[in-house]
Design a protein around this motif. Structure first.
Motif, mmCIF file in Angstrom:
data_model
loop_
_atom_site.group_PDB
_atom_site.id
_atom_site.type_symbol
_atom_site.label_atom_id
_atom_site.label_comp_id
_atom_site.label_asym_id
_atom_site.label_seq_id
_atom_site.Cartn_x
_atom_site.Cartn_y
_atom_site.Cartn_z
ATOM 1 N N PRO A 1 35.557 45.973 43.415
ATOM 2 C CA PRO A 1 36.173 45.230 42.306
ATOM 3 C C PRO A 1 37.634 44.886 42.555
ATOM 4 C CG PRO A 1 35.988 47.537 41.740
ATOM 5 C CD PRO A 1 35.290 47.359 43.057
ATOM 6 N N TYR A 2 38.231 45.473 43.572
ATOM 7 C CA TYR A 2 39.654 45.240 43.839
ATOM 8 C C TYR A 2 39.880 44.181 44.919
ATOM 9 C CZ TYR A 2 39.918 49.411 41.045
ATOM 10 O OH TYR A 2 39.779 50.313 40.012
ATOM 11 N N ALA A 3 38.825 43.575 45.409
ATOM 12 C CA ALA A 3 38.950 42.498 46.390
ATOM 13 C C ALA A 3 39.497 41.250 45.698
ATOM 14 C CB ALA A 3 37.587 42.216 47.018
ATOM 15 N N SER A 4 39.798 40.243 46.485
ATOM 16 C CA SER A 4 40.317 38.996 45.912
ATOM 17 C C SER A 4 39.255 38.349 45.023
ATOM 18 C CB SER A 4 40.707 38.025 47.026
ATOM 19 O OG SER A 4 39.539 37.509 47.646
ATOM 20 N N ALA A 5 39.705 37.465 44.145
ATOM 21 C CA ALA A 5 38.788 36.790 43.220
ATOM 22 C C ALA A 5 37.717 36.023 43.994
ATOM 23 C CB ALA A 5 39.563 35.853 42.302
ATOM 24 N N GLN A 6 38.092 35.400 45.104
ATOM 25 C CA GLN A 6 37.116 34.640 45.900
ATOM 26 C C GLN A 6 36.063 35.566 46.512
ATOM 27 O OE1 GLN A 6 39.766 32.500 48.564
ATOM 28 N NE2 GLN A 6 39.137 30.569 47.610
ATOM 29 N N GLU A 7 36.513 36.694 47.054
ATOM 30 C CA GLU A 7 35.571 37.640 47.661
ATOM 31 C C GLU A 7 34.632 38.220 46.606
ATOM 32 O OE1 GLU A 7 37.528 39.952 51.307
ATOM 33 O OE2 GLU A 7 38.812 39.935 49.518
ATOM 34 N N VAL A 8 35.197 38.604 45.469
ATOM 35 C CA VAL A 8 34.372 39.167 44.396
ATOM 36 C C VAL A 8 33.362 38.127 43.920
ATOM 37 C CG1 VAL A 8 34.389 39.963 41.992
ATOM 38 C CG2 VAL A 8 36.016 40.904 43.637
ATOM 39 N N SER A 9 33.803 36.889 43.764
ATOM 40 C CA SER A 9 32.916 35.837 43.292
ATOM 41 C C SER A 9 31.726 35.653 44.224
ATOM 42 C CB SER A 9 33.684 34.520 43.159
ATOM 43 O OG SER A 9 32.819 33.488 42.758
ATOM 44 N N ALA A 10 32.000 35.549 45.510
ATOM 45 C CA ALA A 10 30.924 35.337 46.480
ATOM 46 C C ALA A 10 29.968 36.529 46.516
ATOM 47 C CB ALA A 10 31.518 35.085 47.864
ATOM 48 N N GLN A 11 30.526 37.725 46.580
ATOM 49 C CA GLN A 11 29.688 38.920 46.651
ATOM 50 C C GLN A 11 28.915 39.144 45.359
ATOM 51 O OE1 GLN A 11 31.826 42.430 47.832
ATOM 52 N NE2 GLN A 11 32.672 41.455 49.650
ATOM 53 N N ALA A 12 29.582 38.974 44.232
ATOM 54 C CA ALA A 12 28.939 39.230 42.934
ATOM 55 C C ALA A 12 27.778 38.278 42.704
ATOM 56 C CB ALA A 12 29.954 39.129 41.805
ATOM 57 N N LEU B 1 32.044 41.081 36.158
ATOM 58 C CA LEU B 1 33.205 41.310 37.027
ATOM 59 C C LEU B 1 33.691 39.998 37.625
ATOM 60 C CD1 LEU B 1 35.207 43.149 38.505
ATOM 61 C CD2 LEU B 1 33.474 43.374 40.322
ATOM 62 N N GLU B 2 32.759 39.189 38.057
ATOM 63 C CA GLU B 2 33.125 37.877 38.617
ATOM 64 C C GLU B 2 33.907 37.051 37.589
ATOM 65 O OE1 GLU B 2 31.032 33.803 40.289
ATOM 66 O OE2 GLU B 2 29.788 35.363 39.403
ATOM 67 N N GLN B 3 33.459 37.060 36.362
ATOM 68 C CA GLN B 3 34.142 36.308 35.308
ATOM 69 C C GLN B 3 35.540 36.858 35.054
ATOM 70 O OE1 GLN B 3 31.269 36.645 32.155
ATOM 71 N NE2 GLN B 3 30.086 34.893 32.878
ATOM 72 N N ARG B 4 35.660 38.173 35.022
ATOM 73 C CA ARG B 4 36.982 38.793 34.815
ATOM 74 C C ARG B 4 37.943 38.393 35.930
ATOM 75 N NH1 ARG B 4 37.224 43.471 31.256
ATOM 76 N NH2 ARG B 4 39.223 43.828 32.254
ATOM 77 N N LYS B 5 37.470 38.467 37.159
ATOM 78 C CA LYS B 5 38.330 38.144 38.293
ATOM 79 C C LYS B 5 38.706 36.656 38.290
ATOM 80 C CE LYS B 5 39.247 40.759 41.382
ATOM 81 N NZ LYS B 5 40.358 41.655 41.660
ATOM 82 N N SER B 6 37.776 35.792 37.920
ATOM 83 C CA SER B 6 38.072 34.357 37.908
ATOM 84 C C SER B 6 39.065 33.996 36.803
ATOM 85 C CB SER B 6 36.785 33.543 37.748
ATOM 86 O OG SER B 6 36.256 33.693 36.452
ATOM 87 N N GLN B 7 39.134 34.829 35.759
ATOM 88 C CA GLN B 7 40.091 34.608 34.675
ATOM 89 C C GLN B 7 41.436 35.264 34.970
ATOM 90 O OE1 GLN B 7 38.021 36.220 31.305
ATOM 91 N NE2 GLN B 7 36.590 34.513 31.192
ATOM 92 N N GLY B 8 41.535 35.890 36.136
ATOM 93 C CA GLY B 8 42.789 36.507 36.533
ATOM 94 C C GLY B 8 43.030 37.873 35.918
ATOM 95 N N LEU B 9 41.993 38.476 35.355
ATOM 96 C CA LEU B 9 42.146 39.809 34.771
ATOM 97 C C LEU B 9 42.047 40.845 35.879
ATOM 98 C CD1 LEU B 9 39.838 39.317 31.666
ATOM 99 C CD2 LEU B 9 42.329 39.158 31.763
ATOM 100 N N SER B 10 43.104 41.612 36.049
ATOM 101 C CA SER B 10 43.123 42.563 37.158
ATOM 102 C C SER B 10 42.698 43.971 36.750
ATOM 103 C CB SER B 10 44.514 42.615 37.788
ATOM 104 O OG SER B 10 45.463 43.005 36.818
#
Length: 117
Positions: free
Chosen positions: A43-54, A87-96
């Motif tokens: 969950p601490y990876a970059s938003a792009q990495e999380v998006s692709a993996q998620a 998690l993907e949505q949180r990361k794409s919204q910039g929520l850390s």
């Protein structure tokens, strides 16, 4: 002669039921092993990495869920897939802050482990 056929038919039905149960157990074991292998999302990876993996992992978990007959296992697989999408949505919204996601996902994984035993 008819009396001899009935036990044979009953015996064959028992064998077939046992085979079906064994196949279901094998499917369940396979699904559990695959699902637990998909549980390594960082969950601490970059938003792009999380998006692709998620996205990939959620899709694979849903596919597994659609293949299993066990409803409890299916629900757990879908819950984990949903948490990956969240998690993907949180990361794409910039929520850390993902601590609550980590706690939810840990609980989901524990339920999956219980369903797999």
């Amino acid at each position: 002669m008819r009396i001899l056929r009935v036990p044979g038919v009953v015996g064959m039905a028992v064998v077939l039921a046992g085979c079906a149960e064994a196949a279901e157990t094998a499917d369940r074991v396979s699904a559990c092993s695959q699902a637990l292998g998909l549980a390594n999302l960082n969950p601490y990876a970059s938003a792009q990495e999380v998006s692709a993996q998620a996205q990939q992992k959620a899709e694979e978990l849903r596919d597994l869920g659609n293949q299993v007959a066990d409803q409890t296992l299916q629900q757990n697989l879908f819950a984990i897939a949903d948490s990956y999408v969240a998690l993907e949505q949180r990361k794409s919204q910039g929520l850390s802050d993902v601590n609550d996601w980590v706690q939810t996902n840990t609980a989901n994984l524990e339920r999956l482990r219980q369903a797999c035993t």
